[in-house]
Design a protein around this motif. Structure first.
Motif, short mmCIF file in Angstrom:
data_model
loop_
_atom_site.label_atom_id
_atom_site.label_comp_id
_atom_site.label_asym_id
_atom_site.label_seq_id
_atom_site.Cartn_x
_atom_site.Cartn_y
_atom_site.Cartn_z
N SER A 74 14.70 14.17 48.57
CA SER A 74 14.68 12.73 48.82
C SER A 74 14.22 12.03 47.55
O SER A 74 13.09 12.22 47.11
N ARG A 75 15.10 11.23 46.97
CA ARG A 75 14.73 10.51 45.75
C ARG A 75 13.59 9.53 46.00
O ARG A 75 12.69 9.39 45.18
N ALA A 76 13.63 8.87 47.16
CA ALA A 76 12.57 7.90 47.48
C ALA A 76 11.22 8.61 47.56
O ALA A 76 10.22 8.12 47.01
N ALA A 77 11.19 9.77 48.22
CA ALA A 77 9.93 10.49 48.35
C ALA A 77 9.45 11.01 47.00
O ALA A 77 8.25 10.93 46.68
N GLU A 78 10.35 11.52 46.19
CA GLU A 78 9.96 12.06 44.89
C GLU A 78 9.48 10.96 43.95
O GLU A 78 8.52 11.15 43.20
N ARG A 79 10.12 9.81 44.00
CA ARG A 79 9.67 8.69 43.17
C ARG A 79 8.32 8.18 43.64
O ARG A 79 7.45 7.84 42.83
N ALA A 80 8.14 8.12 44.95
CA ALA A 80 6.83 7.70 45.48
C ALA A 80 5.74 8.66 45.05
O ALA A 80 4.63 8.25 44.68
N ALA A 81 6.05 9.97 45.06
CA ALA A 81 5.07 10.97 44.63
C ALA A 81 4.75 10.81 43.14
O ALA A 81 3.59 10.98 42.73
#
Length: 310
Positions: A74-81
């Motif tokens: 998930s790009r959104a999750a990885e960017r949030a991390a």
């Protein structure tokens, strides 16, 4: 063990770099606690960096593991991390920098520079909170192979967000006797730096919001551990749905404990000296949790009996 390390090496790289850096800082801060005689707010100067370094080590590796559970990237999750990593570094730079300067990092408005640094920390933790909300939403929408484990991860993220929120009332605390320029406190009803419990330093003379904050934050580890233990020791006896329901009960109880500890602190009451009302509510929470768990197990037994009758 080699297999575990090999898997971890493939987890979210920025988070794992943060974990490595915080592990090194843990050693440095531990040496500082022993070697540096300075005291800040009644505790060894390097104790706060030590506690935060340990906390961020656990936090980073837990989030990286949670991301590895997603069936697809998930790009959104990885960017949030990645955002979490960036603001965590900012937080630690300020904390360590203030120790090097010989002053406190939290609630310090004694000079324009100290006030600005504390504002930076406040902005960083707000961004971290919002980034974790994004992670929680992504994991809420994605199915995981094990239902009990999925519930544990989602509840862990949610209750830890509750634990983060406990930190916000700290800014509004104005205990009598606090030094001029101090814009908040961990303690309620007494100044920070007074008598406290060993290691953690939680006040033994007044309320301490760090208790609920600490307990809530570590739902990230406690609830997945509950799911793992249920699978390890009761996996052969309990079906997946029953284990998932027990995790839900555990998550609700954990959130209840976090709220109870926070309410106790806001009343100016030390953790070590609960009054009758606090004890009564704790017993009621324990009874409700035991009853809910019993109902889950009874339902499972009833369904099992019906299946055998057929």
């Amino acid at each position: 063990m080699t297999t575990v390390w090999n898997r971890a090496a493939g987890w979210h790289r920025p988070l794992m770099l943060l974990v490595s850096a915080m592990a090194v800082l843990t050693v440095v801060a531990a040496v500082g606690v022993v070697a540096d005689p300075r005291v800040l707010t009644g505790a060894p100067a390097w104790l706060k960096p030590l506690k935060f370094a340990i906390s961020f080590t656990l936090y980073g590796v837990t989030l990286a593991w949670m991301l590895s559970l997603l069936p697809a990237r998930s790009r959104a999750a990885e960017r949030a991390a990645t955002v979490i990593v960036a603001v965590s570094v900012i937080e630690m730079v300020v904390i360590v920098g203030q120790v090097v300067r010989g002053t406190t990092s939290h609630f310090n408005g004694t000079t324009p520079l100290n006030a600005a640094l504390f504002d930076v920390m406040g902005a960083a933790i707000t961004v971290l909170f919002l980034a974790q909300v994004v992670l929680a939403v992504v994991l809420l929408r994605r199915r995981t192979p094990d239902r009990a484990g999925g519930y544990a991860v989602r509840l862990g993220l949610g209750v830890s967000l509750l634990g983060m929120l406990v930190a916000f009332p700290m800014v509004s605390q104005r205990p009598a006797g606090a030094p001029a320029g101090i814009t908040g406190a961990h303690s309620v009803g007494v100044p920070d730096g007074g008598p406290g419990l060993p290691l953690v330093g939680w006040s033994t003379t007044g309320g301490d919001l760090r208790v609920g904050h600490f307990v809530g934050l570590h739902a990230l580890q406690a609830l997945p551990l509950l799911a793992i233990l249920l699978d390890r020791f009761l996996g052969a006896r309990l079906d997946e749905m029953t284990r998932a329901r027990l995790v839900l009960v555990g998550g609700a109880a954990y959130a209840g404990v976090t709220l109870l500890l926070t309410w106790q602190a806001l009343r100016g009451q030390p953790l070590s000296r609960p009054d009758g009302l606090t004890v009564a509510l704790a017993l009621a929470l324990a009874l409700a949790t035991a009853t809910a768990a019993g109902l889950v197990l009874a339902r499972r037994s009833r369904h099992a009996g019906l299946a055998l009758a057929r």
